[in-house]
Design a protein around this motif. Structure first.
Motif, PDB file in Angstrom:
ATOM      1  N   UNK A  73       0.830  -1.197   0.000  1.00 18.18           N
ATOM      2  CA  UNK A  73       0.000   0.000   0.000  1.00 18.18           C
ATOM      3  C   UNK A  73       0.867   1.250   0.000  1.00 18.18           C
ATOM      4  N   UNK A  74       0.275   2.346  -0.425  1.00 17.08           N
ATOM      5  CA  UNK A  74       0.935   3.644  -0.301  1.00 17.08           C
ATOM      6  C   UNK A  74       0.434   4.295   0.990  1.00 17.08           C
ATOM      7  N   UNK A  75       1.161   5.282   1.456  1.00 13.13           N
ATOM      8  CA  UNK A  75       0.730   6.004   2.660  1.00 13.13           C
ATOM      9  C   UNK A  75      -0.606   6.685   2.413  1.00 13.13           C
ATOM     10  N   UNK A  76      -0.817   7.210   1.197  1.00 12.52           N
ATOM     11  CA  UNK A  76      -2.080   7.874   0.879  1.00 12.52           C
ATOM     12  C   UNK A  76      -3.238   6.876   0.874  1.00 12.52           C
ATOM     13  N   UNK A  77      -3.011   5.688   0.372  1.00 14.27           N
ATOM     14  CA  UNK A  77      -4.048   4.657   0.355  1.00 14.27           C
ATOM     15  C   UNK A  77      -4.450   4.291   1.783  1.00 14.27           C
TER      16      UNK A  77
ATOM     17  N   UNK B  12      -2.765  12.068   7.727  1.00 13.20           N
ATOM     18  CA  UNK B  12      -1.508  11.763   7.027  1.00 13.20           C
ATOM     19  C   UNK B  12      -0.353  11.691   8.018  1.00 13.20           C
ATOM     20  N   UNK B  13      -0.281  12.660   8.935  1.00  3.31           N
ATOM     21  CA  UNK B  13       0.794  12.662   9.935  1.00  3.31           C
ATOM     22  C   UNK B  13       0.722  11.416  10.812  1.00  3.31           C
ATOM     23  N   UNK B  14      -0.482  11.033  11.218  1.00  7.63           N
ATOM     24  CA  UNK B  14      -0.652   9.833  12.029  1.00  7.63           C
ATOM     25  C   UNK B  14      -0.144   8.609  11.271  1.00  7.63           C
TER      26      UNK B  14
ATOM     27  N   UNK C 293       3.666   8.545  11.074  1.00  8.70           N
ATOM     28  CA  UNK C 293       4.276   8.166  12.364  1.00  8.70           C
ATOM     29  C   UNK C 293       4.191   6.662  12.577  1.00  8.70           C
ATOM     30  N   UNK C 294       3.015   6.103  12.279  1.00 11.95           N
ATOM     31  CA  UNK C 294       2.827   4.671  12.469  1.00 11.95           C
ATOM     32  C   UNK C 294       3.700   3.863  11.499  1.00 11.95           C
ATOM     33  N   UNK C 295       3.780   4.312  10.248  1.00 13.15           N
ATOM     34  CA  UNK C 295       4.612   3.604   9.266  1.00 13.15           C
ATOM     35  C   UNK C 295       6.087   3.676   9.651  1.00 13.15           C
TER      36      UNK C 295
ATOM     37  N   UNK D 299       8.584  -4.415  10.492  1.00 14.33           N
ATOM     38  CA  UNK D 299       7.314  -5.027  10.096  1.00 14.33           C
ATOM     39  C   UNK D 299       6.861  -4.600   8.705  1.00 14.33           C
ATOM     40  N   UNK D 300       7.317  -3.444   8.240  1.00 15.11           N
ATOM     41  CA  UNK D 300       7.047  -3.000   6.870  1.00 15.11           C
ATOM     42  C   UNK D 300       8.355  -2.498   6.276  1.00 15.11           C
ATOM     43  N   UNK D 301       8.430  -2.532   4.954  1.00 16.74           N
ATOM     44  CA  UNK D 301       9.593  -1.970   4.271  1.00 16.74           C
ATOM     45  C   UNK D 301       9.104  -1.144   3.095  1.00 16.74           C
ATOM     46  N   UNK D 302       9.900  -0.134   2.732  1.00 12.98           N
ATOM     47  CA  UNK D 302       9.563   0.722   1.596  1.00 12.98           C
ATOM     48  C   UNK D 302       9.955   0.012   0.312  1.00 12.98           C
ATOM     49  N   UNK D 303       9.121   0.160  -0.690  1.00  8.69           N
ATOM     50  CA  UNK D 303       9.467  -0.313  -2.021  1.00  8.69           C
ATOM     51  C   UNK D 303       9.176   0.819  -2.987  1.00  8.69           C
ATOM     52  N   UNK D 304       9.955   0.901  -4.036  1.00  8.39           N
ATOM     53  CA  UNK D 304       9.775   1.952  -5.041  1.00  8.39           C
ATOM     54  C   UNK D 304       9.109   1.345  -6.263  1.00  8.39           C
ATOM     55  N   UNK D 305       8.098   1.989  -6.767  1.00 17.03           N
ATOM     56  CA  UNK D 305       7.455   1.592  -8.016  1.00 17.03           C
ATOM     57  C   UNK D 305       7.555   2.773  -8.955  1.00 17.03           C
ATOM     58  N   UNK D 306       7.852   2.484 -10.175  1.00 17.21           N
ATOM     59  CA  UNK D 306       8.020   3.569 -11.128  1.00 17.21           C
ATOM     60  C   UNK D 306       7.183   3.313 -12.368  1.00 17.21           C
ATOM     61  N   UNK D 307       6.220   4.179 -12.595  1.00 15.81           N
ATOM     62  CA  UNK D 307       5.453   4.166 -13.834  1.00 15.81           C
ATOM     63  C   UNK D 307       5.347   5.616 -14.294  1.00 15.81           C
ATOM     64  N   UNK D 308       6.464   6.079 -14.856  1.00 14.24           N
ATOM     65  CA  UNK D 308       6.523   7.478 -15.259  1.00 14.24           C
ATOM     66  C   UNK D 308       7.191   8.329 -14.202  1.00 14.24           C
ATOM     67  N   UNK D 309       6.767   8.140 -12.959  1.00 11.62           N
ATOM     68  CA  UNK D 309       7.415   8.844 -11.855  1.00 11.62           C
ATOM     69  C   UNK D 309       7.486   7.907 -10.651  1.00 11.62           C
TER      70      UNK D 309
END
Length: 189
Positions: free
Chosen positions: A23-27, A46-48, A51-53, A61-71
């Motif tokens: 998921x994205x943070x916005x989702x 969004x701030x909450x 902080x949780x992420x 427990x979570x890791x960042x992944x980068x997806x690129x489709x144009x940006x």
């Protein structure tokens, strides 16, 4: 035996009960706004979430992944550690639409008592909101009297507040009737 990791109730609901695994943070923020009224502004939600992420990422427990489709877009993914860990949750805030599943209730406290206490709390909240809206209506009336040339500008706000007060009054009346019915049943028993 390892102890369970405590998660905020909203995060527990989203990641475990609703099974968000990529998921994205916005989702996640948008899903949060659908399950609670606690955040009056999107920026607070969004701030909450961030902080949780950040906390979950620091714990592994979570890791960042980068997806690129144009940006480039940042997404988060739950890790293997997340799935092998036991989680618990704390109390749900009062104004949340989330509901905890009731554990076995003590014999002294019945389901009816819990139900009635919840209704009393809801009624108090709606009564407080109604008082605010009624004050808002009075202020709009006062402004329309003081500034008659601006009446067309204020009419929409005034009407909106009247509609809101009618809805709140309906809720308060319904809750009062349910609570009144219960007290009448107790008197006749």
């Amino acid at each position: 035996m390892t102890s369970a990791v405590k998660l905020h109730p909203y995060i527990y609901n989203l990641l475990i009960e609703k099974d968000f695994n990529e998921f994205s943070a916005n989702h996640l923020r948008d899903a949060l706004l659908k399950i609670t009224d606690e955040y009056s502004e999107v920026s607070e939600a969004r701030k909450f979430i961030y902080r949780q992420l950040h906390r979950l990422e620091a714990l592994g427990f979570v890791c960042k992944i980068e997806k690129s489709d144009g940006r480039s877009k940042k997404f988060y993914k739950t890790t293997e550690l997340f799935y092998s860990t036991a989680f618990t949750t704390g109390k749900i805030p009062k104004n949340s639409r989330l509901r905890t599943v009731q554990a076995k209730v003590d014999s002294e406290v019945s389901d009816l008592d819990i139900f009635l206490n919840d209704l009393k709390k809801e009624k108090l909240i709606h009564e407080a909101k109604l008082a605010v809206v009624l004050s808002e209506i009075e202020e709009y009336q006062s402004l329309m009297e003081r500034f008659p040339t601006k009446k067309s500008y204020l009419t929409a706000l005034y009407q909106q507040a009247k509609n809101q007060s009618a809805a709140l009054l309906g809720r308060v009346t319904a809750l009062s009737k349910v609570l009144g019915q219960n007290s009448n049943e107790h008197r006749t028993c």
